[in-house]
Design a protein around this motif. Structure first.
Motif, short mmCIF file in Angstrom:
data_model
loop_
_atom_site.label_atom_id
_atom_site.label_comp_id
_atom_site.label_asym_id
_atom_site.label_seq_id
_atom_site.Cartn_x
_atom_site.Cartn_y
_atom_site.Cartn_z
N ASP A 100 0.83 -1.21 0.00
CA ASP A 100 0.00 0.00 0.00
C ASP A 100 0.86 1.26 0.00
O ASP A 100 0.50 2.26 -0.62
CB ASP A 100 -0.95 0.02 1.19
CG ASP A 100 -2.25 -0.73 0.93
OD1 ASP A 100 -2.30 -1.55 -0.02
OD2 ASP A 100 -3.22 -0.50 1.68
N ALA A 123 2.02 1.56 -3.55
CA ALA A 123 0.87 1.89 -4.41
C ALA A 123 0.48 3.36 -4.25
O ALA A 123 0.25 4.06 -5.23
CB ALA A 123 -0.31 0.98 -4.11
N TYR A 127 -4.35 1.06 -6.66
CA TYR A 127 -3.38 0.19 -7.33
C TYR A 127 -3.42 0.41 -8.84
O TYR A 127 -2.37 0.44 -9.49
CB TYR A 127 -3.62 -1.28 -6.96
CG TYR A 127 -3.00 -1.63 -5.63
CD1 TYR A 127 -1.73 -2.18 -5.56
CD2 TYR A 127 -3.66 -1.39 -4.44
CE1 TYR A 127 -1.14 -2.49 -4.36
CE2 TYR A 127 -3.08 -1.69 -3.21
CZ TYR A 127 -1.81 -2.23 -3.19
OH TYR A 127 -1.22 -2.53 -1.98
N VAL A 171 0.17 -4.35 -9.16
CA VAL A 171 -1.24 -4.77 -9.21
C VAL A 171 -1.33 -6.29 -9.04
O VAL A 171 -2.20 -6.80 -8.32
CB VAL A 171 -1.92 -4.31 -10.52
CG1 VAL A 171 -3.29 -4.94 -10.69
CG2 VAL A 171 -2.02 -2.78 -10.55
N TRP A 200 -0.86 -7.12 -5.42
CA TRP A 200 -2.10 -6.80 -4.70
C TRP A 200 -3.14 -7.90 -4.91
O TRP A 200 -3.75 -8.38 -3.96
CB TRP A 200 -2.62 -5.44 -5.15
CG TRP A 200 -4.05 -5.13 -4.80
CD1 TRP A 200 -5.08 -4.96 -5.68
CD2 TRP A 200 -4.62 -4.95 -3.50
NE1 TRP A 200 -6.24 -4.67 -5.00
CE2 TRP A 200 -5.99 -4.66 -3.65
CE3 TRP A 200 -4.10 -5.01 -2.20
CZ2 TRP A 200 -6.85 -4.43 -2.59
CZ3 TRP A 200 -4.97 -4.78 -1.13
CH2 TRP A 200 -6.32 -4.49 -1.34
#
Length: 174
Positions: free
Chosen positions: A43, A46, A94, A103, A106
């Motif tokens: 995170d 991102a 993302y 991505v 994630w």
């Protein structure tokens, strides 16, 4: 059926043992620590990547999701509805990061995060309801700002808040 179970196992949602069958994973404190530590790092990256790469339309879409969360809170929202908006919010960050491998990372943990957040809600989602709108609104504000370090720190703190809340709700035997 086997392919579906194999996919669920790869996503960390079920555990298969030869000749013993398949069971849904329990949410343990160790699992929470592992997944949320990884999520905090993802995170952070991102958010800082999205800060550089997000378009005005992507930021507007994040605003729209935060408004939808606020509307749900002002009504009689279920935790599941808020969680769907929460996950959609993070999906958009993302996407705005514009990093295909990020991505993919994630997506590799997204199902586990969803499962863990459902568990958090089942344990009592007052903490979640109280913080979800303000934390996400702050993230959008920071995405628009020119303070990368504060954004990175708040993205990690956002995940840590969820981790602590979930761990507090788990029984000591877990």
């Amino acid at each position: 059926m086997r392919e579906g179970l194999a996919l669920l196992e790869r996503e960390g949602l079920v555990h298969s043992v030869w000749h013993r069958g398949t069971t849904v994973v329990d949410v343990t404190a160790q699992d929470v620590e592992e997944v949320y530590t990884l999520r905090a790092a993802l995170d952070r990256l991102a958010a800082t990547s999205a800060q550089r790469n997000a378009t005005a339309d992507q930021l507007t879409e994040l605003d729209t999701l935060v408004r939808a969360m606020a509307q749900e809170i002002s009504g009689d929202a279920s935790g599941a509805t808020l969680l769907a908006l929460d996950i959609a919010f993070h999906d958009r960050i993302y996407d705005a990061a514009n990093n295909r491998r990020l991505v993919e990372a994630w997506r590799a943990v997204r199902s586990q995060i969803y499962l863990f957040q459902l568990r958090r809600i089942a344990l009592g989602h007052e903490h979640y309801r109280a913080r979800v709108v303000d934390e996400h609104r702050e993230l959008v504000t920071l995405l628009r700002a020119d303070d990368r370090e504060t954004l990175a720190r708040r993205a990690e703190e956002h995940v840590d808040s969820a981790r602590c809340s979930l761990l507090a709700g788990l029984s000591p035997s877990m």
